[in-house]
Design a protein around this motif. Structure first.
Motif, PDB file in Angstrom:
ATOM      1  N   GLY B 155       0.782  -1.348   0.076  1.00  0.00           N
ATOM      2  CA  GLY B 155      -0.037   0.015  -0.055  1.00  0.00           C
ATOM      3  C   GLY B 155       0.788   1.276   0.155  1.00  0.00           C
ATOM      4  N   ASP B 156       0.190   2.445   0.422  1.00  0.00           N
ATOM      5  CA  ASP B 156       0.849   3.663   0.484  1.00  0.00           C
ATOM      6  C   ASP B 156       2.027   3.864   1.236  1.00  0.00           C
ATOM      7  N   ASN B 157       2.596   5.138   1.214  1.00  0.00           N
ATOM      8  CA  ASN B 157       3.703   5.529   1.808  1.00  0.00           C
ATOM      9  C   ASN B 157       4.706   4.428   1.923  1.00  0.00           C
ATOM     10  N   LEU B 158       5.145   3.956   0.696  1.00  0.00           N
ATOM     11  CA  LEU B 158       6.139   2.870   0.435  1.00  0.00           C
ATOM     12  C   LEU B 158       7.037   3.152  -0.531  1.00  0.00           C
ATOM     13  N   SER B 159       8.448   3.022  -0.009  1.00  0.00           N
ATOM     14  CA  SER B 159       9.258   3.082  -1.166  1.00  0.00           C
ATOM     15  C   SER B 159      10.147   1.525  -1.488  1.00  0.00           C
ATOM     16  N   VAL B 160      10.495   1.329  -2.460  1.00  0.00           N
ATOM     17  CA  VAL B 160      10.989   0.026  -2.932  1.00  0.00           C
ATOM     18  C   VAL B 160      12.356   0.318  -3.699  1.00  0.00           C
ATOM     19  N   MET B 161      13.497  -0.106  -3.194  1.00  0.00           N
ATOM     20  CA  MET B 161      14.686  -0.046  -3.664  1.00  0.00           C
ATOM     21  C   MET B 161      15.044  -1.607  -3.993  1.00  0.00           C
ATOM     22  N   ALA B 162      15.268  -1.906  -5.187  1.00  0.00           N
ATOM     23  CA  ALA B 162      15.584  -3.332  -5.897  1.00  0.00           C
ATOM     24  C   ALA B 162      16.611  -3.327  -6.845  1.00  0.00           C
ATOM     25  N   ASN B 178      15.285   2.639  -7.458  1.00  0.00           N
ATOM     26  CA  ASN B 178      14.437   3.205  -6.519  1.00  0.00           C
ATOM     27  C   ASN B 178      13.197   3.766  -7.446  1.00  0.00           C
ATOM     28  N   GLU B 179      12.061   3.535  -6.890  1.00  0.00           N
ATOM     29  CA  GLU B 179      11.021   4.116  -7.503  1.00  0.00           C
ATOM     30  C   GLU B 179      10.974   4.307  -9.112  1.00  0.00           C
ATOM     31  N   ASP B 180      11.254   3.127  -9.521  1.00  0.00           N
ATOM     32  CA  ASP B 180      11.216   2.840 -11.071  1.00  0.00           C
ATOM     33  C   ASP B 180      12.326   3.786 -11.988  1.00  0.00           C
ATOM     34  N   ASP B 181      12.595   4.802 -11.601  1.00  0.00           N
ATOM     35  CA  ASP B 181      13.618   5.571 -12.386  1.00  0.00           C
ATOM     36  C   ASP B 181      14.790   6.327 -11.859  1.00  0.00           C
ATOM     37  N   ARG B 182      15.093   5.840 -10.781  1.00  0.00           N
ATOM     38  CA  ARG B 182      16.090   6.498  -9.845  1.00  0.00           C
ATOM     39  C   ARG B 182      17.101   5.568  -9.550  1.00  0.00           C
TER      40      ARG B 182
END
Lengths: 92, 601
Positions: B155-162, B178-182
């Protein structure tokens, strides 16, 4: 003579470059004066109140910032390329 | 701990056993090395510089600074720190967005990973705790799909580094995304994640727990002054400055005009197609949005949507100057659609978009010269570039060798001279024959070729703090040291590098004092940065590096550039002598007296 401009200067001149009358042997100062005569809004973007090139503005003569090749007194030879940049930087 | 700003909470995660231990911040280390880059390097240093970067013993840290996630302008940054499998040096690689702030809001200064999980896992971080959870269902998936699944799950307030497939497959220039493009783009942090079977770090946190300075009056003044410099700057000013309006890619035209745009693997330094890929043209033709990072009014990110050609409909937000160069001029390619597509592949598979452009350009030169089997790849072959990027991520076909990075792949082809790399990492977008401070900068960077260790173009192009001639070498060694030390400090706060286009040591010191509670002079800022830079160098010395590694590809030293750099090569030896004198180093090695002077132990 074509003077190319970039970034936030482009909306002021309405394009990528400005055609100025050829003035063989003109100095950079004279070219800038001609440019400002066409587009007065450029004055405060390019020159300080004292008439010097503003800090961080790059006026390039054949790829060299004119500060390093004679400043406003640098002579523009026939066929020379002039590029003018407002303050630009980045890094990523 | 007596210092403000820190959460005083660090997780040590042993992936081999699955155990998580918590500890506070070492106050002495925090005083000496601040946080993020500096403190992170200290963790890696203490872990042993002789560690094999490809072994489970290598430490991978995600480290915030004391300003990360606060109200400070441009404070959405953290550092990934580890020993680089690409270079063998220490590396810190930073990313923006919101992950760093959320990590702080979730109660952490740092997460330190050692060991190797038996099967793929991800770390779930919330409310001051870390849990390892199985990631078998995510392994093999790209970053974008991984993030979508985890967003759906939590859900919300989430950041994913993958990491993507590149990190899983051992691509040595794999990134954490991080967050698709960083990206924590440089140095192969994603390869370390892959080696450890660590697919992702998932952080849940919101700004209700944002740390705030106790002395509100002091903070308000420090914040006001720093923010005003950003807003008043003709570079960073929101919606008015060149960086804000056009993004980092505003540099393409100016660097090309001065003959500093490495073209066709740096065989030339000017590119006819530069305007087509420039920030100005991007804004006119394909810009669709201007996202930003935590606490940043500049919004230098430029989201684009490709409107024609085979990649029509592709929407992505990292059409930056560096990859516009590495995949553009450097590869003889002037198709913005191809640039966007390969950047997007890098973001999804998790790869460094600077390195990959150099790998491709090296492969193109090798193809032209008959150094590789088969037809290879022609300059400007966009479809071929896209295919090769896929093959690298999957380590298929020529991607098996090319996934090792520019330097190692060129070595494998028997032609190391066509690798534009230093200490195993490929060069960025400022040709050192036209911008000579970058020559000494690339050579002496502690993490392999890098423009962000000491950003001399600020002086050589713009005139910050003073205008210097980009074609002159004299004085560049001493100038570089100033930039390296200042950046080492701001990277440790951790503030965005672009703050340095407006702020300086005074603003950094004022904000640090307001948050942490320790008064620093401008001289203290520079000495602290010097200490951090020397700690990194000490690490590298102990890992086997010395002055012979502070080198440049011979092309930059012997083959002149083109256009305004047509008569210019890079005078590296002269600048090295000047730089080592400024540093007090002996042939690239930090002497014991310098270590003692800077309290490094």
């Amino acid at each position: 003579m074509e003077v190319r401009v970039y970034a936030t200067l482009r909306p002021i001149v309405g394009g990528r470059s400005v055609s100025l009358p050829d003035r063989d042997g003109a100095t950079i100062a004279q070219v800038i004066d001609d440019l400002i005569a066409r587009f007065p809004a450029l004055r405060e973007r390019l020159l300080s109140e004292a008439g010097e090139i503003r800090p961080y503005v790059a006026v390039m003569l054949d790829g060299r910032d004119v500060r390093h090749v004679g400043g406003l007194d640098a002579v523009v030879a026939a066929g020379a390329e002039i590029d003018i940049f407002p303050p630009v930087a980045g890094g990523a | 701990m007596a210092l403000g700003g820190y959460a005083d909470h660090v997780a040590r995660v042993d992936l081999s056993s699955g155990s998580v231990a918590y500890e506070g911040i070492n106050e002495e280390d925090a005083r000496l090395y601040i946080g993020a880059r500096g403190l992170g390097v200290k963790y890696v240093y203490d872990n042993d510089p002789a560690t094999d970067p490809n072994s489970p013993d290598n430490l991978l840290g995600l480290v915030n600074g004391p300003l990360t996630g606060t109200e400070a302008t441009m404070s959405g940054r953290l550092a990934f720190v580890t020993k680089s499998p690409l270079t063998g040096t220490v590396v810190d690689s930073h990313m923006g967005g919101w992950s760093a702030a959320r990590l702080r809001w979730a109660g952490f200064d740092a997460l330190l990973f050692t060991g190797k999980a038996e099967a793929p896992v991800y770390a779930y971080v919330e409310g001051g705790t870390v849990e390892l959870r199985p990631a078998g269902d995510l392994w093999g998936k790209g970053v974008h799909e991984t993030i979508a699944i985890l967003n759906e799950r939590y859900g919300d307030n989430l950041s994913v580094m993958a990491i993507g497939q590149a990190g899983e497959n051992g691509v040595l220039f794999a990134s954490f995304m991080n967050e698709d493009d960083r990206a924590a783009g440089r140095g192969g942090t994603g390869a370390v994640g892959g080696m450890k079977n660590l697919k992702a770090v998932v952080v849940k946190g919101d700004r209700s727990t944002m740390p705030k300075a106790e002395d509100r009056d002091k903070w308000r003044e420090a914040h006001r002054v720093a923010l005003k410099t950003i807003i008043d700057s003709e570079v960073t000013g929101p919606k008015t400055g060149g960086l804000s309006v056009y993004g980092t890619n505003v540099l393409t035209n100016v660097v090309n005009a001065m003959g500093g745009m490495g073209t066709k693997n740096s065989q030339l330094t000017t590119f006819e197609g530069a305007e087509k890929l420039s920030g100005e043209t991007v804004r006119e033709t394909i810009l669709v949005d201007e996202p930003t990072c935590h606490a940043c009014p500049v919004a230098c990110k430029k989201e684009v949507e490709i409107t024609e050609g085979p990649y029509k409909g592709l929407r992505m937000e990292s059409f930056e100057y560096e990859p516009a160069w590495s995949l553009g001029a450097n590869c003889g390619n002037d198709d913005a659609g191809v640039v966007a597509k390969v950047i997007d592949q890098c973001n999804d598979h998790g790869m460094d978009a600077i390195e990959i452009g150099n790998v491709i350009s090296m492969y193109m030169e090798a193809s032209e010269k008959g150094y590789v089997p088969g037809p290879g790849l022609a300059w400007g072959d966009g479809a071929g570039m896209v295919k090769l990027a896929e093959q690298m991520a999957m380590r298929e076909g020529p991607g098996e060798i090319l996934g090792l990075g520019t330097a190692k792949a060129a070595e494998a082809y028997g032609h190391p001279e066509i690798a534009m790399a230093v200490k195993g990492q490929a060069v960025p977008a400022y040709d050192p024959r036209a911008i000579k401070g970058e020559g000494i900068g690339y050579a002496t960077s502690n993490r392999g070729a890098c423009h962000l260790r000491g950003y001399t173009p600020a002086s050589e192009i713009l005139g910050i703090p003073v205008k210097t001639d980009p074609l002159a070498w004299e004085g560049k060694g001493a100038l570089l040291k100033i930039f390296q030390d200042l950046h080492a400090f701001s990277d440790s706060l951790d503030l965005c590098k672009f703050s340095a286009f407006a702020e300086g040591a005074a603003e950094y010191a004022q904000q640090y004092e307001a948050i942490v509670g320790i008064a620093l002079s401008e001289e203290d800022v520079m000495t602290t940065g010097e200490r951090i830079y020397n700690l990194e160098r000490r690490f590298n010395n102990l890992a086997g590096f010395d002055g012979s590694d502070d080198s440049l590809p011979e092309r930059f030293l012997k083959e002149p550039g083109s256009g305004p750099a047509a008569n210019s090569v890079c005078e590296l030896d002269e600048m090295k002598a000047e730089y080592y004198e400024a540093r007090g180093w002996e042939d690239g090695v930090v002497p014991d007296a310098k270590l003692q002077e800077l309290s490094i132990s």
